[in-house]
Structure formats: structure tokens, C-alpha cells
Scaffold this active site. Sequence first.
Site, short mmCIF file in Angstrom:
data_model
loop_
_atom_site.label_atom_id
_atom_site.label_comp_id
_atom_site.label_asym_id
_atom_site.label_seq_id
_atom_site.Cartn_x
_atom_site.Cartn_y
_atom_site.Cartn_z
N GLY A 1 41.26 63.84 39.07
CA GLY A 1 41.35 62.65 39.93
C GLY A 1 42.79 62.22 40.09
O GLY A 1 43.11 61.03 40.22
N ALA A 2 43.68 63.22 40.12
CA ALA A 2 45.12 62.96 40.03
C ALA A 2 45.68 62.16 41.21
O ALA A 2 46.72 61.51 41.07
CB ALA A 2 45.87 64.29 39.92
N ILE B 1 43.84 55.18 39.21
CA ILE B 1 44.09 55.15 37.76
C ILE B 1 45.23 56.10 37.42
O ILE B 1 46.16 55.77 36.67
CB ILE B 1 42.82 55.51 36.95
N ARG C 1 30.43 55.22 44.06
CA ARG C 1 29.20 54.87 44.77
C ARG C 1 29.54 54.48 46.20
O ARG C 1 30.38 53.61 46.42
CB ARG C 1 28.52 53.68 44.07
N ASP D 1 36.72 48.13 27.38
CA ASP D 1 35.84 47.04 26.94
C ASP D 1 36.35 46.47 25.61
O ASP D 1 36.36 45.26 25.40
CB ASP D 1 34.42 47.57 26.77
N HIS E 1 29.42 52.27 28.53
CA HIS E 1 30.47 51.57 29.30
C HIS E 1 29.80 51.04 30.57
O HIS E 1 29.79 51.69 31.60
CB HIS E 1 31.63 52.50 29.64
#
Length: 327
Positions: free
Chosen positions: A12-13, A17, A93, A160, A188
Site C-alpha cells: 500500500g506504498a 499511511i 469499503r 487503540d 481492531h
Amino acid sequence: MSKPAVRVAVTGAAGQICYSLLFRIANGDLFGKDQPVILQLLDLPQAQKAVNGVVMELEDCAFPLLSGVVVTDDPKTAFRDIDAALLVGARPRSQGMERRDLLSANAEIFKVQGRALNEAAKRDVKVLVVGNPANTNAYITMKSAPDLPAGNITAMLRLDHNRAVSQLAAKAGVGPAEIEKIAVWGNHSPTMYADYRFATAKGQPLPKLINDETWYRETLIPTVGKRGGAIIEARGASSAASAANAAIDHMRDWVQGSNGRWVSMGVPSDGSYGIPEGIIFGVPVICSGGKYERVKGLEIDEFSRKMMDKTLAELIEERDAIADLLK
Ligand code: NAI
């Protein structure tokens, strides 16, 4: 002479994030300030151009510890000989998508990546799954990589954990570093259970210091559970820098040790605390020497049992929803 470089795969480079995470890894925040790293970056074919842009920025930082970057859309190439993997990329999603479809779409991704890890990674590779649904994606990865130690496939509960520490520190009027022995149990997701019963601040029991059980049950637990949603609402995008920071915390502590402190990690259950074996469940651990050890023998009272059973039920439902895809 400098140490040989460690190889770290990040998926997911091109995502948000990673736009924070990759720079922290290249800066030595994960493996330490004397450890060269090679980044092996995976993203989809349509995201390759964007990944190359991120690589240009990495080059422009002239990080002394970054000794190579590989960019690919092939999982096996990305996972070749790696020491660590941070699996961040996942299918988000889309509008109107059912939860079940989201689970299946991700199951397909993590099945492929688990197999590629099984084939190409070092046998003691440490894997952290960040992409949601993180626990179930980690479960699929583990099941698809039977030749790797199951315990080396973990899911991220650290965001969390850090959220709970921060909220509790503010309530108690102490610094976050003074809070110890927080545990985040389970999935999570908003069902996670942030448990402060054993926590201390400056050596004092935290529940006594806060002295407001109603606030803890009715405000703290739901605030931490719904924090992701609150950030989307405020920022118009999901948490990214704090998620990257939590991923660094998780992997750094696992690699370098947590100095006797409790941290929360999603790990395959060993059957303790009434959690069926193999379910990837958030538990308190202490890390040292490149390994994590569960904190054992904690008393589970009635309220905790109820909270843990609720988050477990969700994980079992997720596991059952993707069971056919693992056959
Ligand atoms: P993003 O949408 O900005 O980036 C995701 C990237 O993954 C995109 O570049 C996309 O092309 C890539 N990708 C999708 N499928 C892929 C595949 N099969 N292989 C390789 N790359 C693939 O998303 P963002 O904000 O970076 O978040 C990533 C994931 O992390 C999401 O699933 C998000 O829900 C999750 N997350 C988890 C948290 C946790 O505490 N466990 C906290 C925050 C986010």
C-alpha cells in the site's frame, strides 16, 4: 563497518499511511539508528507511478540509513528475503459495499500475500497487518503461510492502545509515558476492550487515581472504540500519521524490546483467557530479544469477560464469513 541492511516490505506504498510510515522507517525509527534498511514497496499496477513519486521524495531526504528501494506490483518480488513486512494496503469499503463483500475482497488479497510470504520471505520474518479488517486479514495471512511460524503474523492494536493511554493520561493529569500496564483486548474495531484495571501511573493504581468507573465504562471505552470514526468526521480522511506511528511502535518494540512495559498486539491465541486457539486477538505482551511474551495469569472479572466475549464473537463471525475462501 556498518551492519548488513535489513529488508522491509511495505504494501500500500502509494497510500496515505505509507506517506508517513516509509519516511519513519527510512529514518531508522523502527530498527534503530545504526541499522541500514532496504525498502521493498508493493502496490497495485495503477499505483506504480505514485509510488515512484514517493520514492523520489525518499531520495530527496538523503536518509543515511536507506540503502536501497525496490518498487513492484508483484508480491513475491516485494517479499523476497525480507526480515519484516508491514501489510498496509487493503481494499477499502466502497459505497454500498456489504461487510461480507469487504471481508471477501480482502481475504483474496491476503491469501495471495500470505502465499507469497510463505514462498519468498525469510523464515523468521516478522509480519504486521495494518490493512483492515486487520485481525481477520492477519488470520488469512497466517493460514496461507503454513511454513512460517504462526506467531510471527500479527495485527495492529497499537493505535487503540496509544489512544487509550492518551485519553487516560489526560483524565488522570499525568504524562502518557507515566501510564503503564494498559491492555487492549480483541479486534481492531469498535468492539475492542481497553482494559485499565491493572494500569498504574507513577506507581499508583490508575483506577484509584481516576476514581470514576462510570466515566471509564461509559466514556473512555466508547471514545477509544469510535476514535477512527471521529477522525474521519473531523479530517475528512481516516487516521494516517497516527496509524503509521502505531505501526512503528508495534514493530520497534517487537524488534528492539519494550523495556518491560506492556504493549498490546494482535497475536494468534494460544488458548489462554478463553480465546480459541489461532484467533488473532489483541492481548497485552512484553517484548524482548526480538520476541513477544503474553502477560499471563491476569484475572478476568465479569465485566471483562463480557467485553472480551463480545469482541471475540465478532472475530469468530469474520472468520466464519471467509472460511470457504481458505479451502
Ligand atoms: P489508502 O487508501 O490511502 O492506501 C491504500 C493503498 O493500498 C493504495 O495505494 C492502494 O493502491 C493499495 N492497495 C490496495 N490493494 C492492494 C494490494 N492488493 N496490494 C498492494 N497494495 C494495495 O489507505 P490508508 O489510509 O493508507 O490505509 C490503509 C489501510 O490501513 C486501510 O485498510 C485502513 O482501514 C487501515 N488502517 C488500519 C488501522 C489499524 O489500526 N489497524 C488504522 C488506520 C487505518
